[in-house]
Every structure is written in C-alpha cells, then in structure tokens.
Design a protein around this motif. Structure first.
Motif, short mmCIF file in Angstrom:
data_model
loop_
_atom_site.label_atom_id
_atom_site.label_comp_id
_atom_site.label_asym_id
_atom_site.label_seq_id
_atom_site.Cartn_x
_atom_site.Cartn_y
_atom_site.Cartn_z
N ARG A 46 12.53 40.41 31.32
CA ARG A 46 13.07 40.04 30.01
C ARG A 46 12.43 38.75 29.51
O ARG A 46 12.05 38.66 28.33
CB ARG A 46 14.59 39.85 30.10
N LEU A 47 12.30 37.77 30.39
CA LEU A 47 11.68 36.51 29.98
C LEU A 47 10.22 36.71 29.62
O LEU A 47 9.72 36.11 28.66
CB LEU A 47 11.82 35.47 31.10
N ARG A 48 9.53 37.58 30.35
CA ARG A 48 8.13 37.87 30.00
C ARG A 48 8.05 38.51 28.62
O ARG A 48 7.16 38.19 27.83
CB ARG A 48 7.52 38.82 31.04
N ALA A 49 8.98 39.42 28.33
CA ALA A 49 8.99 40.06 27.00
C ALA A 49 9.20 39.02 25.91
O ALA A 49 8.59 39.10 24.84
CB ALA A 49 10.07 41.13 26.95
N TYR A 50 10.07 38.04 26.16
CA TYR A 50 10.30 36.97 25.19
C TYR A 50 9.02 36.16 24.97
O TYR A 50 8.60 35.91 23.84
CB TYR A 50 11.39 36.02 25.68
N THR A 51 8.40 35.73 26.08
CA THR A 51 7.25 34.84 25.95
C THR A 51 6.06 35.55 25.31
O THR A 51 5.25 34.91 24.63
CB THR A 51 6.83 34.26 27.31
N LEU A 52 5.95 36.86 25.54
CA LEU A 52 4.83 37.60 24.95
C LEU A 52 4.91 37.69 23.44
O LEU A 52 3.94 38.06 22.78
CB LEU A 52 4.75 39.00 25.56
N SER A 53 6.10 37.36 22.89
CA SER A 53 6.24 37.37 21.43
C SER A 53 5.61 36.13 20.81
O SER A 53 5.41 36.07 19.59
CB SER A 53 7.73 37.43 21.04
N ALA A 54 5.27 35.14 21.63
CA ALA A 54 4.67 33.91 21.12
C ALA A 54 3.20 34.15 20.76
O ALA A 54 2.50 34.92 21.41
CB ALA A 54 4.77 32.80 22.15
N GLN A 55 2.75 33.47 19.73
CA GLN A 55 1.38 33.65 19.27
C GLN A 55 0.38 33.25 20.36
O GLN A 55 0.46 32.18 20.94
CB GLN A 55 1.13 32.78 18.02
N GLY A 56 -0.54 34.14 20.64
CA GLY A 56 -1.60 33.86 21.59
C GLY A 56 -1.27 34.18 23.03
O GLY A 56 -2.17 34.25 23.88
N LYS B 35 -0.37 36.89 24.44
CA LYS B 35 -0.88 38.18 24.91
C LYS B 35 -2.32 38.08 25.39
O LYS B 35 -2.83 38.99 26.04
CB LYS B 35 -0.76 39.23 23.81
N THR B 36 -2.99 36.96 25.05
CA THR B 36 -4.35 36.74 25.54
C THR B 36 -4.40 35.65 26.61
O THR B 36 -5.10 35.78 27.60
CB THR B 36 -5.31 36.38 24.39
N THR B 37 -3.62 34.58 26.41
CA THR B 37 -3.64 33.49 27.40
C THR B 37 -2.99 33.91 28.71
O THR B 37 -3.41 33.48 29.79
CB THR B 37 -2.94 32.23 26.86
N GLY B 38 -1.95 34.75 28.63
CA GLY B 38 -1.28 35.22 29.85
C GLY B 38 -2.24 35.98 30.76
O GLY B 38 -2.41 35.63 31.93
N PRO B 39 -2.90 37.05 30.25
CA PRO B 39 -3.87 37.77 31.07
C PRO B 39 -5.02 36.89 31.57
O PRO B 39 -5.52 37.09 32.68
CB PRO B 39 -4.37 38.87 30.13
N LYS B 40 -5.43 35.92 30.75
CA LYS B 40 -6.52 35.03 31.19
C LYS B 40 -6.09 34.24 32.42
O LYS B 40 -6.89 34.04 33.35
CB LYS B 40 -6.93 34.08 30.08
N ASP B 41 -4.84 33.78 32.43
CA ASP B 41 -4.34 33.07 33.61
C ASP B 41 -4.38 33.97 34.84
O ASP B 41 -4.76 33.53 35.93
CB ASP B 41 -2.90 32.60 33.38
N LEU B 42 -3.99 35.23 34.67
CA LEU B 42 -4.02 36.17 35.80
C LEU B 42 -5.45 36.39 36.29
O LEU B 42 -5.70 36.46 37.50
CB LEU B 42 -3.39 37.51 35.40
N TYR B 43 -6.38 36.48 35.33
CA TYR B 43 -7.79 36.65 35.70
C TYR B 43 -8.29 35.45 36.49
O TYR B 43 -8.95 35.59 37.53
CB TYR B 43 -8.64 36.85 34.44
N ASP B 44 -7.98 34.25 35.99
CA ASP B 44 -8.40 33.02 36.68
C ASP B 44 -7.80 32.94 38.08
O ASP B 44 -8.44 32.46 39.02
CB ASP B 44 -7.99 31.79 35.87
N MET B 45 -6.56 33.43 38.21
CA MET B 45 -5.90 33.43 39.51
C MET B 45 -6.64 34.34 40.49
O MET B 45 -6.86 33.98 41.65
CB MET B 45 -4.44 33.88 39.36
N VAL B 46 -7.04 35.51 40.00
CA VAL B 46 -7.77 36.44 40.87
C VAL B 46 -9.11 35.85 41.27
O VAL B 46 -9.54 35.98 42.43
CB VAL B 46 -7.96 37.81 40.18
N ARG B 47 -9.77 35.17 40.35
CA ARG B 47 -11.05 34.52 40.68
C ARG B 47 -10.87 33.51 41.80
O ARG B 47 -11.68 33.43 42.73
CB ARG B 47 -11.62 33.83 39.44
N ALA B 48 -9.81 32.71 41.70
CA ALA B 48 -9.54 31.71 42.73
C ALA B 48 -9.22 32.38 44.07
O ALA B 48 -9.66 31.91 45.13
CB ALA B 48 -8.39 30.81 42.30
N LEU B 49 -8.48 33.49 44.03
CA LEU B 49 -8.20 34.24 45.25
C LEU B 49 -9.48 34.80 45.85
O LEU B 49 -9.68 34.78 47.06
CB LEU B 49 -7.21 35.37 44.96
#
Length: 220
Positions: free
Chosen positions: A162-172, A174-188
């Motif tokens: 539910r909180l993720r659905a709320y935050t995804l309504s914020a401008q940008g 939907k792109t910054t969230g996945p970028k963080d996940l990508y950067d996390m995978v790179r670090a892993l």
C-alpha cells in the motif's frame, strides 16, 4: 515429475482480488465495504465476502467501525515511519548478506525482475509492479538465507505494498524507484555490501519522505 499446482479456492481468489484492490489503492482508505456490492462485483456469496473481510482485518487492511460495518483502513504517519524503520533493518541486513553469496544466476534474475518492474510502471500497471517488487526482495532475502526475516516482511507486505502504491503516485518515482533497484543489483553484482546497503537505505529514505507527505486517508 513436476509438482502440480493446487487450484485456488473461490475464497482464495476473492481474497486476492480484494487485497489487490486495497494494496493498489483502487479501494482508497475510508471506503466503506458494502457486502452486497462486493458480492455482485466478485460474483461470490456473502459468506465468502465476510470471510475475506475478516482475513483482511487481521492484515490491518480493513477496520471495523462500530455501527457502520467495515472500511478500508488508513495508515497513520506513525505506522508508516515504523514500517520503514523495520524495513531498513531487515532489508539492510539481507542485502549485506546477499552481496557476499550472490551468484551470476541470481544476478540475472534480479536484473530481469528490475526490467519487468520498470516496464509495468511505464504502463501504469501498478498491481503487476507491486507483485514483481515483492518477488525482487524475496529473492534477495532467500539468497541471503534470511528466512525468518522474510517471514516478518511477509507479515507486513500488504501494508508495504500500500505504501509503495502511494509513493508511486509521486512525480518521477516510477523512474527513480526502479533506478535505485538497478543500482542495488549492480552493487550486489560487484559484491560491495557497503554500497548495496547505502543504496537500499537511500531508497527507503526517499520513499518515506514521499509517503510522509501523502494523505493516506481516514478510517471515519
């Protein structure tokens, strides 16, 4: 022989449908749950609807109001802050442990999940993106062999979604969230636990900053 998947019961299907509607914010906080309407919408009996509502009450997605029936529960700012604090502790520990044992196969799976999450968010398919994000974190926890920690996360997953659905309504987001996940995978992939944990914590801080400014509704 492959394991045969057990077909979902009517109640399980109805429960999943109602939970998805709440976690994706289709049914907003404060929305009254009218049994007759839910029966007609989902094509199930009142008995099934009542069982689903009681189950969702145990997940803190639904709240009973005296003399008024049930409504979709809200998430207070205090609850949201505590959920993000717990996530930071559990996810940080899992990401750190995962970075030390992760394999190329798991890295490939995480990249694929990231790509699917980004694709569904670009199409505004929030429900699919939420489920994929849960799978993304589940893979990290299970690779790290943090099984007890994942059980704790699962108990919060409905409210986390539910909180993720709320935050995804914020401008940008939907792109910054996945970028963080990508950067996390790179670090892993680089077996860099410090960087992976830092990105994980940054991702959660950014999400909480957004969540704390959003009106998440009222139970009354």
């Amino acid at each position: 022989m492959q394991k045969v998947e057990r077909p979902k019961t009517l109640k399980e299907s109805a429960l999943a449908s109602l939970r998805d509607a709440i976690t994706s914010n289709t049914l907003k906080p404060g929305t009254r749950l009218v049994e007759r309407t839910l029966c007609e919408t989902m094509g199930v009996s009142r008995t099934v609807v009542r069982e689903c509502i009681r189950h969702l009450e145990s997940e803190h997605l639904v709240k009973g109001i005296p003399n008024s029936g049930f409504v979709v529960a809200s998430i207070s700012e205090e609850e949201a802050r505590e959920i993000y604090e717990i996530r930071a502790l559990l996810e940080g520990t899992a990401v750190k442990a995962c970075s030390k044992v992760i394999t190329p196969e798991v890295i490939s799976q995480l990249y694929a999940l990231h790509d699917d999450i980004a694709l569904h968010l670009s199409k505004d398919d929030i429900k699919a993106a939420l489920k994929l994000t849960t799978s993304f974190y589940e893979l990290i926890f299970k690779t790290a062999e943090k099984h007890v920690a994942w059980v704790l996360v699962e108990q919060l997953n409905s409210r986390i979604s539910r909180l993720r659905a709320y935050t995804l309504s914020a401008q940008g987001r939907k792109t910054t969230g996945p970028k963080d996940l990508y950067d996390m995978v790179r670090a892993l992939e680089e077996h860099n636990p410090e960087a992976a944990v830092e990105i994980c914590e940054r991702h959660l801080r950014e999400a909480y900053d957004i969540a704390s400014t959003i009106d998440k509704g009222s139970d009354t």
